[in-house]
Design a protein around this motif. Sequence first.
Motif, PDB file in Angstrom:
ATOM      1  N   PRO A 161      -4.356  -6.383  -1.861  1.00 10.41           N
ATOM      2  CA  PRO A 161      -4.920  -5.217  -0.978  1.00 10.41           C
ATOM      3  C   PRO A 161      -4.865  -5.542   0.405  1.00 10.41           C
ATOM      4  N   PRO A 162      -5.300  -6.817   1.210  1.00 16.93           N
ATOM      5  CA  PRO A 162      -5.124  -6.922   2.454  1.00 16.93           C
ATOM      6  C   PRO A 162      -3.424  -6.746   2.919  1.00 16.93           C
ATOM      7  N   ALA A 163      -2.710  -7.051   2.060  1.00 11.91           N
ATOM      8  CA  ALA A 163      -1.154  -6.931   2.611  1.00 11.91           C
ATOM      9  C   ALA A 163      -1.110  -5.357   2.627  1.00 11.91           C
ATOM     10  N   ALA A 164      -1.452  -4.633   1.698  1.00 17.67           N
ATOM     11  CA  ALA A 164      -1.522  -3.312   1.962  1.00 17.67           C
ATOM     12  C   ALA A 164      -1.993  -2.560   3.266  1.00 17.67           C
ATOM     13  N   ALA A 165      -3.150  -3.178   3.300  1.00 16.62           N
ATOM     14  CA  ALA A 165      -4.168  -2.505   4.309  1.00 16.62           C
ATOM     15  C   ALA A 165      -3.495  -2.639   5.721  1.00 16.62           C
ATOM     16  N   TYR A 166      -2.730  -4.011   5.606  1.00 16.46           N
ATOM     17  CA  TYR A 166      -2.035  -4.298   6.812  1.00 16.46           C
ATOM     18  C   TYR A 166      -0.965  -3.516   7.252  1.00 16.46           C
ATOM     19  N   LEU A 167      -0.465  -2.822   6.372  1.00 19.12           N
ATOM     20  CA  LEU A 167       0.549  -1.805   6.530  1.00 19.12           C
ATOM     21  C   LEU A 167      -0.210  -0.545   6.976  1.00 19.12           C
ATOM     22  N   LEU A 168      -1.370  -0.486   6.943  1.00 26.24           N
ATOM     23  CA  LEU A 168      -1.891   1.047   7.284  1.00 26.24           C
ATOM     24  C   LEU A 168      -2.879   1.017   8.559  1.00 26.24           C
ATOM     25  N   THR A 169      -3.200  -0.185   9.002  1.00 25.07           N
ATOM     26  CA  THR A 169      -3.932  -0.090  10.312  1.00 25.07           C
ATOM     27  C   THR A 169      -3.477  -1.372  10.914  1.00 25.07           C
ATOM     28  N   ASP A 170      -3.809  -1.219  12.410  1.00 23.82           N
ATOM     29  CA  ASP A 170      -3.798  -2.358  13.274  1.00 23.82           C
ATOM     30  C   ASP A 170      -5.219  -3.209  13.922  1.00 23.82           C
ATOM     31  N   ARG A 171      -6.445  -2.384  13.218  1.00 26.99           N
ATOM     32  CA  ARG A 171      -7.691  -2.948  13.399  1.00 26.99           C
ATOM     33  C   ARG A 171      -8.260  -3.835  12.383  1.00 26.99           C
ATOM     34  N   LEU A 172      -8.747  -4.869  12.954  1.00 32.39           N
ATOM     35  CA  LEU A 172      -9.141  -5.992  12.054  1.00 32.39           C
ATOM     36  C   LEU A 172     -10.414  -5.399  10.978  1.00 32.39           C
ATOM     37  N   THR A 173     -11.535  -4.530  11.757  1.00 30.91           N
ATOM     38  CA  THR A 173     -12.476  -4.018  10.864  1.00 30.91           C
ATOM     39  C   THR A 173     -11.961  -3.084   9.795  1.00 30.91           C
ATOM     40  N   THR A 174     -11.107  -2.349  10.423  1.00 31.83           N
ATOM     41  CA  THR A 174     -10.748  -1.382   9.355  1.00 31.83           C
ATOM     42  C   THR A 174      -9.808  -1.798   8.183  1.00 31.83           C
ATOM     43  N   MET A 175      -9.145  -2.914   8.649  1.00 30.57           N
ATOM     44  CA  MET A 175      -8.238  -3.543   7.646  1.00 30.57           C
ATOM     45  C   MET A 175      -9.073  -4.106   6.490  1.00 30.57           C
ATOM     46  N   ILE A 176     -10.425  -4.877   6.856  1.00 31.78           N
ATOM     47  CA  ILE A 176     -11.327  -5.532   5.941  1.00 31.78           C
ATOM     48  C   ILE A 176     -11.632  -4.371   4.869  1.00 31.78           C
ATOM     49  N   TRP A 177     -12.260  -3.072   5.732  1.00 29.02           N
ATOM     50  CA  TRP A 177     -12.710  -2.107   4.746  1.00 29.02           C
ATOM     51  C   TRP A 177     -11.787  -1.429   3.806  1.00 29.02           C
ATOM     52  N   LEU A 178     -10.639  -1.253   4.259  1.00 30.84           N
ATOM     53  CA  LEU A 178      -9.353  -0.907   3.514  1.00 30.84           C
ATOM     54  C   LEU A 178      -9.143  -1.733   2.359  1.00 30.84           C
ATOM     55  N   SER A 179      -8.989  -2.917   2.727  1.00 30.95           N
ATOM     56  CA  SER A 179      -8.592  -4.053   1.625  1.00 30.95           C
ATOM     57  C   SER A 179      -9.814  -3.785   0.535  1.00 30.95           C
ATOM     58  N   MET A 180     -10.754  -3.952   0.960  1.00 29.94           N
ATOM     59  CA  MET A 180     -11.999  -3.808  -0.171  1.00 29.94           C
ATOM     60  C   MET A 180     -11.842  -2.475  -0.851  1.00 29.94           C
ATOM     61  N   LEU A 181     -11.515  -1.629  -0.329  1.00 35.53           N
ATOM     62  CA  LEU A 181     -11.328  -0.023  -0.747  1.00 35.53           C
ATOM     63  C   LEU A 181     -10.135   0.005  -1.777  1.00 35.53           C
TER      64      LEU A 181
END
Lengths: 292, 373, 328
Positions: free
Chosen positions: B217-237
């Motif tokens: 999930p973090p690797a996928a989120a890394y492809l979706l956003t450049d913001r750390l906070t967004t990346m954390i929430w997106l990874s969880m989601l």
Amino acid sequence: MVKRSDMSDTGLPTPDSGPRTPDSGLRTSDSPPAIDVADMTAVYHEQPVLWDVDVTVPAGVLMAIVGPNGAGKTTLIKCMLGLIHPVAGRVLIQGQPYKERRSAVAYVPQRGSVDWDFPTNVLDVVEMGRYGSLGWIRRPGRKEREKALESLEKVGMAAFANRQISQLSGGQQQRVFLARALAQDAEIYLMDEPFQGVDATTERAIIEILRELRATGKTVVAVHHDLQTVPEYFDWVTLLNVRKIASGPVEDVFTEENLRLTYGGLVAVLRNGNGADHNHAAAHSLQMEAAP
Amino acid sequence: MTSAQIDIQLIAAATAAACAIPGVFLVLRRMAMMSDAISHSILLGIVLAYFVVDSTSSPFLIAGAALVGLLTVVLVEALQRTGLVKEDAAIGLVFPLLFSVGVILIARFADNVHLDIDSVLLGELAFAPFDRVIVSGWDLGPRGLWIMGAILAINLSLLLLFFKELKLATFDAGLAASLGLAPVAVHYGLMSSVSLTAVGAFDAVGSILVVALMIGPPAAAYLLTDRLTTMIWLSMLLGVVSAIAGYWLAHWLDASIAGAMATMVGVTFLTTLVFSPSRGLVASLARRRQQKLDFAQTMLAIHLLNHEGTPLAELENRVAGLDAHLHWDATFTADIVARARRHDLVLENEGLLVLTPAGRTRAQSALVHQAAR
Amino acid sequence: MTDLVPLWSLPGILDDLVNDYTLRTVALGAGVLGIVAGAMGSFAVLRRQSLVGDAMSHAALPGIAVAYMLTGSKDSLVLLLGAAIAGWLATLAVIGIVRSSRVKFDSALGLILSVFFGFGLMLLTFIQRRPDASQAGLDKFLFGQASTLIERDVRTMAVLGAVAIGVMLLLWKEFKLLSFDQDFAATIGFPVRFLDVLLTTLIVVAIVVGLQAVGVVLMSAMIVAPAAAARQWTNRLGVMVLLSALLGALSGATGATISSTTERMPTGPTIVVVVSLIVLFSLLFAPNRGLLWTWFDQRTRRATLQRALAEADAAHGGPRPIGEPANR
């Protein structure tokens, strides 16, 4: 040589072939220049690092490529060697594509590009210079060994032939790489920062060897950082900052104006200073480059 | 949905969310493989702690096992510091040994250790709803949910408390140190969190598949956003979505839930890789096409500028033979010349191309921009 | 601990190794896997791809499951072929992710490793719950079960391994240069992409050869450990590869023998413990590089230096004040 009409008939991209109109005026009679780079554009991560660069290196010169960090110096060398595929432009080595003249070119990569803890010794590394001419599968033999020893002799490292490479100093590592290039028995030597982090003795030894190469009609191109030594070491220079600023004999091209163009505002401070000769400009811009 | 199914999905969701938090920092710090090492070697910790506390869900077992995870990190770093092996080899040497000792201990003391090696390694979420916390006759829900909920709560509070430190230590360890933010402490704190989460999650997904939930999930989120906070929430989601989708896939196939969850993590990542609006393959293909055209027109302008006013302009800047000079094929060259004329960058004058003021500006600004970079 | 092998039974085991068919096969098989993994692993370790072996071996699991689902065969050659294809695909996937996106190598490796493994696990459990499948013989791929090796398996392993080692020997100088200086190799005309893929394929072969004995979870250790141990004893690539193969064979055969003569000693973990002990010994005691050696060397040097200083002091009639030059 392929005729232009042939090319337009195929309608295909022609990165490696085709004749070229002489645009440099450097060509001496019939022999083609050692290296002819034309309209070279290279990108890295969708960012241009070289923009439409034309550089012609006549045979028998000792040429420095200088420019600030990120100017594309290493990229230019790697394009010449076919290690990077440019998005446009082409390189001719002695009038032919690199593939055809591979054996005429020797390469000295940056010292830091390899793992010096690799389990091998000095002689073995220098022998690698002969691998290209050996062809597939064949092992290096006595001939290659002798050639390697001879090259080590030239760089003053014969006594280190059996030394494990992790036990070498920075200067010794650079000499070993130079010996490997010498073992290639090439006509053109492309070197990426051969003086980076070497001691003064090694630097003098290397420049001696480069001069000897030039004396025997070889061509040397080296990425160089120390502007101060450019006029002393080299007779030809290319100033590069993504685009080519200037390229030609040091006395014509290595001017304050061109350096300012190459290094941007960094050298402009000089105008308040008192000197306008090359070495002054060089020294100042060098400090400027180091400052940020 | 039966209540057992709801329980399983709740545990899976809590596990995925708990794994994503330390996972983001592992991915950003290029230490993803450390999660692989830790999740393998905690097996030894679980076995050893089990000898002492004789229960798989005791907090002591979890803490004890997490210590072995931390030991893995210490050993890898010590081995690397000897200079005798490189970092990747150090990881590859340490965790197989610790893991092997764990497997051998389980095999040899199977009579005393009621640990099923397969379930430690591969997880068995299907039975989780039947292990319940009952306090004086009150059923407080499945034990797995309490454990993963607690770990999720710990990870969340650590994240909120030390967000600034984590962020700085991840992007600029040197600066963090100079500001007195102790990157070393942050490093070991993060590794403790990874260990703790891996131990807690082994019951649910098994040790190997913890890696999928921590990295995917973090690797996928890394492809979706450049913001750390967004990346954390997106990874969880993304983790929670993959976990629940995985449960239903397993339900449908009657196969391992953990395996199906990892599979869904893979599907999520692949989907993101292809379709991410900013960095997906489709988007960048389309962007590159457009860029190539723009780029070629700029190149044409620069080429013309370079030869403008030189004796060779007659040769270099002529439409005929331009393809040979630029080393493009004839159709592409014609297309680019046509586009450049349409965009008012060049004029054609008896077969000779001449830059318009707009074209000259474009070429010059491209060069100035590059030089300034 | 009653079922551990007591030391005095060692002559008995040696006797069995010669005469007992099963034990001989097992030891031979594990030895072959050690040779192949040790030799190929040297290149993986030198190219800093130690963990690629880890990913490839985990990723082999779905290949085994798919091969079984497609053919219904439990023939080891078929299953190993499936494992090899999956391992190879996994490597390509890692390379593809790194090339086409901003996801870094370590993340891609971890992701592919766990997703492939999870997918394989899902397929295996799916097969097991099908009424027609007798799944025995599939889960031994998890931790390896050397005692199930039969002569035919060993022969398959030996042939695969011999081919891999043969290719490595033929292209020795090419692989050496590729591992040491890839750019230079490219400039003198070596097809580095092809060589890279070929070397990776050989490593996949080595992993596949060992799967049945060591299992997917621990096979990676056989790629890394013998090579890491061998590196400490020599500074020559040839010697390193040879030694790595020998150490791999030694630990494979020893571990498999211990495992199959002892109750409840799983093969893969036993082999890994043996090879880890060899690594530990090498790190400590290898001449020139070993920790003990460097420690002793430094101590001697310090002692010599101190003695020299003391002598100098004595010659000058007492210690010099700090900061005063030695020779005036």
